[in-house]
Structures are given as structure tokens and as C-alpha cells.
Write a protein that holds these residues in place. Structure first.
Motif, mmCIF file in Angstrom:
data_model
loop_
_atom_site.group_PDB
_atom_site.id
_atom_site.type_symbol
_atom_site.label_atom_id
_atom_site.label_comp_id
_atom_site.label_asym_id
_atom_site.label_seq_id
_atom_site.Cartn_x
_atom_site.Cartn_y
_atom_site.Cartn_z
ATOM 1 N N ALA A 84 81.217 87.066 29.062
ATOM 2 C CA ALA A 84 81.024 85.965 28.124
ATOM 3 C C ALA A 84 82.043 84.849 28.353
ATOM 4 O O ALA A 84 81.883 83.747 27.830
ATOM 5 N N ASP A 85 83.091 85.119 29.147
ATOM 6 C CA ASP A 85 84.057 84.090 29.497
ATOM 7 C C ASP A 85 83.435 83.041 30.422
ATOM 8 O O ASP A 85 83.937 81.919 30.521
ATOM 9 N N PHE A 86 82.367 83.418 31.130
ATOM 10 C CA PHE A 86 81.677 82.496 32.034
ATOM 11 C C PHE A 86 80.725 81.655 31.192
ATOM 12 O O PHE A 86 79.744 82.149 30.651
ATOM 13 N N LEU A 87 81.033 80.357 31.058
ATOM 14 C CA LEU A 87 80.369 79.524 30.078
ATOM 15 C C LEU A 87 79.077 78.908 30.615
ATOM 16 O O LEU A 87 79.027 78.427 31.745
ATOM 17 N N VAL A 132 84.056 80.351 39.310
ATOM 18 C CA VAL A 132 84.077 79.143 38.483
ATOM 19 C C VAL A 132 84.129 79.523 37.006
ATOM 20 O O VAL A 132 83.835 80.658 36.628
ATOM 21 N N ALA A 133 84.498 78.552 36.185
ATOM 22 C CA ALA A 133 84.636 78.801 34.747
ATOM 23 C C ALA A 133 83.323 78.636 34.007
ATOM 24 O O ALA A 133 83.083 79.297 32.998
ATOM 25 N N GLY A 160 65.750 75.351 40.450
ATOM 26 C CA GLY A 160 64.369 75.803 40.311
ATOM 27 C C GLY A 160 64.085 76.265 38.901
ATOM 28 O O GLY A 160 64.573 75.693 37.931
ATOM 29 N N ASN A 161 63.304 77.341 38.777
ATOM 30 C CA ASN A 161 62.967 77.863 37.451
ATOM 31 C C ASN A 161 63.947 78.951 37.022
ATOM 32 O O ASN A 161 65.016 79.110 37.625
ATOM 33 N N ALA A 162 63.593 79.709 36.006
ATOM 34 C CA ALA A 162 64.510 80.715 35.466
ATOM 35 C C ALA A 162 64.868 81.785 36.490
ATOM 36 O O ALA A 162 65.973 82.343 36.459
ATOM 37 N N ILE A 163 63.970 82.067 37.407
ATOM 38 C CA ILE A 163 64.257 83.065 38.439
ATOM 39 C C ILE A 163 65.353 82.555 39.363
ATOM 40 O O ILE A 163 66.267 83.300 39.737
ATOM 41 N N ASN A 164 65.284 81.282 39.730
ATOM 42 C CA ASN A 164 66.345 80.684 40.537
ATOM 43 C C ASN A 164 67.666 80.662 39.781
ATOM 44 O O ASN A 164 68.741 80.863 40.363
ATOM 45 N N VAL A 165 67.590 80.423 38.466
ATOM 46 C CA VAL A 165 68.793 80.392 37.640
ATOM 47 C C VAL A 165 69.484 81.750 37.653
ATOM 48 O O VAL A 165 70.718 81.833 37.750
ATOM 49 N N ILE A 166 68.728 82.816 37.576
ATOM 50 C CA ILE A 166 69.309 84.162 37.600
ATOM 51 C C ILE A 166 70.164 84.345 38.848
ATOM 52 O O ILE A 166 71.310 84.819 38.795
ATOM 53 N N HIS A 167 69.601 83.967 39.992
ATOM 54 C CA HIS A 167 70.332 84.093 41.257
ATOM 55 C C HIS A 167 71.558 83.192 41.271
ATOM 56 O O HIS A 167 72.654 83.622 41.668
ATOM 57 N N ALA A 168 71.398 81.953 40.805
ATOM 58 C CA ALA A 168 72.511 81.008 40.820
ATOM 59 C C ALA A 168 73.663 81.478 39.940
ATOM 60 O O ALA A 168 74.835 81.395 40.343
ATOM 61 N N ILE A 169 73.345 81.985 38.767
ATOM 62 C CA ILE A 169 74.389 82.432 37.841
ATOM 63 C C ILE A 169 75.231 83.540 38.461
ATOM 64 O O ILE A 169 76.470 83.526 38.402
ATOM 65 N N LYS A 170 74.594 84.490 39.081
ATOM 66 C CA LYS A 170 75.327 85.594 39.706
ATOM 67 C C LYS A 170 76.249 85.090 40.803
ATOM 68 O O LYS A 170 77.398 85.534 40.925
ATOM 69 N N GLU A 171 75.761 84.148 41.603
ATOM 70 C CA GLU A 171 76.546 83.655 42.726
ATOM 71 C C GLU A 171 77.705 82.767 42.271
ATOM 72 O O GLU A 171 78.824 82.872 42.799
ATOM 73 N N TYR A 172 77.478 81.910 41.304
ATOM 74 C CA TYR A 172 78.552 81.017 40.859
ATOM 75 C C TYR A 172 79.610 81.780 40.066
ATOM 76 O O TYR A 172 80.807 81.474 40.171
ATOM 77 N N GLU A 173 79.211 82.752 39.300
ATOM 78 C CA GLU A 173 80.211 83.566 38.596
ATOM 79 C C GLU A 173 81.055 84.328 39.606
ATOM 80 O O GLU A 173 82.284 84.410 39.475
ATOM 81 N N ARG A 174 80.417 84.859 40.641
ATOM 82 C CA ARG A 174 81.139 85.578 41.685
ATOM 83 C C ARG A 174 82.090 84.650 42.442
ATOM 84 O O ARG A 174 83.131 85.087 42.942
ATOM 85 N N ALA A 175 81.746 83.370 42.506
ATOM 86 C CA ALA A 175 82.581 82.398 43.223
ATOM 87 C C ALA A 175 83.842 82.034 42.457
ATOM 88 O O ALA A 175 84.722 81.353 43.000
ATOM 89 N N ILE A 180 84.030 73.535 36.511
ATOM 90 C CA ILE A 180 82.710 73.462 35.891
ATOM 91 C C ILE A 180 81.740 73.019 36.980
ATOM 92 O O ILE A 180 81.851 71.913 37.504
ATOM 93 N N ALA A 181 80.818 73.885 37.332
ATOM 94 C CA ALA A 181 79.896 73.607 38.433
ATOM 95 C C ALA A 181 78.650 72.897 37.919
ATOM 96 O O ALA A 181 77.972 73.382 37.006
ATOM 97 N N ASP A 182 78.367 71.766 38.522
ATOM 98 C CA ASP A 182 77.190 70.965 38.201
ATOM 99 C C ASP A 182 76.028 71.483 39.050
ATOM 100 O O ASP A 182 75.898 71.118 40.218
ATOM 101 N N ILE A 183 75.179 72.348 38.469
ATOM 102 C CA ILE A 183 74.105 72.944 39.267
ATOM 103 C C ILE A 183 72.738 72.340 38.946
ATOM 104 O O ILE A 183 71.694 72.961 39.156
ATOM 105 N N ASP A 184 72.757 71.104 38.460
ATOM 106 C CA ASP A 184 71.520 70.340 38.236
ATOM 107 C C ASP A 184 70.527 71.157 37.398
ATOM 108 O O ASP A 184 70.854 71.585 36.307
ATOM 109 N N THR A 185 69.331 71.383 37.911
ATOM 110 C CA THR A 185 68.291 72.090 37.153
ATOM 111 C C THR A 185 68.380 73.609 37.315
ATOM 112 O O THR A 185 67.511 74.329 36.828
ATOM 113 N N GLY A 186 69.419 74.078 38.005
ATOM 114 C CA GLY A 186 69.508 75.508 38.287
ATOM 115 C C GLY A 186 68.792 75.872 39.571
ATOM 116 O O GLY A 186 68.522 77.041 39.823
#
Length: 294
Positions: free
Chosen positions: A152-155, A108-109, A91-106, A83-89
Motif C-alpha cells: 500500500a506504500d506504492f501509491l 518508484v514511489a 493500454g487497458n486494465a490488463i496492460n495496467v496490471i503488468h505495468a504496476i508490477k514492473e514499476y513497483e519492482r523498479a 512518481i512515474a508518469d505512465i500515461d494511460t497505463g
């Protein structure tokens, strides 16, 4: 050939079978491996611990690249869900989009995103700035995360800091319900009170269907048995015990060497070099050398 179970599905399976997943923080591939050997159900890729590892305060100074690289390295050394602790993501929702793609690719659950403003201040420090973003803004972050995951397995775990910010239970419940409506898979509610009373009250009054995650760092008297008895808590995270244990062990060893003018007194209090070799899998290196090197 059967397809390997995803880490997110593995975490859900643990929750279903045991009722509560026990997750321990880690800050390195070595600590992640020790978490697995100890018998925990998952790993918390802790932003607090990684900040401490770099000698920095937990105030959004560690970059996404630094945290992602360490999380990816941990994922290569353990079969446990992370479970990755990514704080506020970051930045904003645009940063979250990028983060989600990268962490799922890495690999993590799950990721946890909190509703503080960026840059954040660590939750448990006394007198720290604890500003939250508007509910609608955070719902947008959750939606961005859900819309941009490939499985959807990526929580997506939404974390409310309303209790940390002193806004009270009603605000915490309202935010949690709004985050559930936005599609969050779980809700993490955090508290810095030194007893479990605040969290227990929140859980008893939670009317949503989404499972609850807690991090009982400030209220360690909350046991796994007590969490299970509340019925709605499905993940319990030990949020910073790995780095704290490491610091204490190093301080004790270093002080002992200074006191005695050498390491002659600490041999029984530190791991043997052979234990380091075991964790490094040196036996595999020797086997491969015998097999492949002329």
C-alpha cells in the motif's frame, strides 16, 4: 538493523511534515541527480520529457519498456521518491496490471494513470484530440492497479483530463469522486488554462477526502504558497521544466559557437568538465583505482 523506509512512505512523510511535496520532472539519471541536488522532494519521471529526449511527440510512441528502463535507471541514481508518469497505463486494465508490477519492482514511489483513451495526445497542445474513456472503464484500471500492487506504500494516482478535454468542472469533479471511490490514493487534476482560476475552483469545490496533485505548467503564476493555502493540494509537479531548460541551454551554446566560429566565448556559460566529473562521481573511481588496481 532497521528496515529502509519505502519511497512511497517517504513521499507521504514529506507531505505530512511540509504540507506540500515539490516534485520536479526529469528524463535521465543525470537530470534526476540534479533534481535531488537542487532540493526538491521528489522526481516526476515525465513521459513528455522522455518523448522529447527521443525527438518524438508525446502521443504514446515511447514504449513502456523505454520509459520503464529510464525510470529504473533514474531510481539507481537518486534517493528521492519517483512518481512515474505512465500515461494511460499503456493500454487497458490488463496492460495496467503488468505495468504496476514492473514499476513497483523498479523502486518508484507512485504511478500516475490518466483517463484518456489509448493512444493519448499530449495535454497542452492546441487543438489536439483529447478523448476520455468511460468512468467505469477507468475505475477498472484503478482497481487493477490497486489489486496488483504488493504494498500500500506504492501509491496509485488517478489523473483526470476532463478540464483538458473541455468537459467542465462538474465532469472533472464527478470523475475525481468516482476514482476516489475506486480506491485511488491521490487525484491529479490537469488544466491548460493560463491562469490558476480553473484549478482553484476545482479544489475549492472538491468534497472528496483524497489529496489533490497539480501540474501548473500552463499557469505558472500558481505558487507553492498559493497551493498550500488551498489546503487540499498535497503534491505540486513541475512537469517539463528540465527538458525545456536543457533545450534552451543547448540552443544558446550551439548558436554561440556557430556565431564565433569556435567555443572561445562560451566557457563561462556552460558547466566545466570538472563539474561533469563530479556528477559522474569520478572521485570514487579514482579512489577505487588506488585501492584495488595494482
Amino acid at each position: 538493523m532497521s528496515k529502509e523506509m519505502s519511497k512511497g512512505r517517504k513521499l507521504r512523510k514529506t507531505i505530512k511534515e511540509r504540507g506540500l511535496a515539490r516534485v520536479m520532472a526529469a528524463h535521465s539519471p543525470l537530470s534526476a541527480r540534479l533534481v535531488q541536488e537542487a532540493g526538491f522532494d521528489g522526481i516526476w519521471a515525465s513521459g513528455f520529457e522522455l518523448s522529447a529526449l527521443y525527438g518524438l511527440p508525446d502521443v504514446s510512441l515511447v514504449s513502456m519498456t523505454q520509459h520503464l528502463d529510464m525510470t529504473r535507471a533514474m531510481a539507481t541514481q537518486t534517493s528521492l521518491p519517483i512518481i512515474a508518469d505512465i500515461d494511460t497505463g499503456f493500454g487497458n486494465a490488463i496492460n495496467v496490471i503488468h505495468a504496476i508490477k514492473e514499476y513497483e519492482r523498479a523502486g518508484v514511489a507512485a504511478v500516475v494513470i490518466e483517463d484518456k483513451s489509448f493512444p493519448k495526445v499530449t495535454s497542452l497542445v492546441e487543438g489536439g484530440r483529447q478523448d476520455l474513456v468511460p468512468i467505469k472503464e477507468f475505475q477498472g484500471k484503478i482497481a487493477a492497479a490497486i489489486d496488483n500492487r504488493t504494498s500500500a506504500d506504492f501509491l496509485i494516482i488517478a489523473r483526470t483530463e476532463a478540464l483538458i478535454a473541455g468537459l467542465g468542472e462538474a465532469e472533472a469533479l464527478a470523475r475525481a469522486l468516482a476514482y476516489e471511490e475506486a480506491g485511488a490514493d491521490m487525484i491529479l487534476v490537469h488544466s491548460k488554462q493560463d491562469t490558476p482560476a480553473e484549478i482553484e475552483s476545482f479544489v475549492r469545490n472538491w468534497q472528496g477526502k483524497t489529496p489533490i496533485v497539480i501540474v501548473p505548467t500552463a499557469y505558472p503564476e500558481m505558487t507553492e504558497k498559493q497551493a498550500l493555502a488551498l489546503g487540499k493540494i498535497k503534491v505540486l509537479i513541475y512537469g517539463n521544466h528540465a527538458i525545456r531548460a536543457s533545450i534552451q541551454a543547448m540552443q544558446d551554446a550551439f548558436a554561440n559557437i556557430i556565431k564565433h566560429g569556435g567555443a572561445q566565448e562560451i566557457g563561462n556559460d556552460i558547466a566545466a568538465v570538472t563539474e561533469v566529473f563530479r556528477l559522474q562521481k569520478m572521485d570514487q573511481v579514482k579512489t577505487n583505482e588506488e585501492r584495488y588496481l595494482s
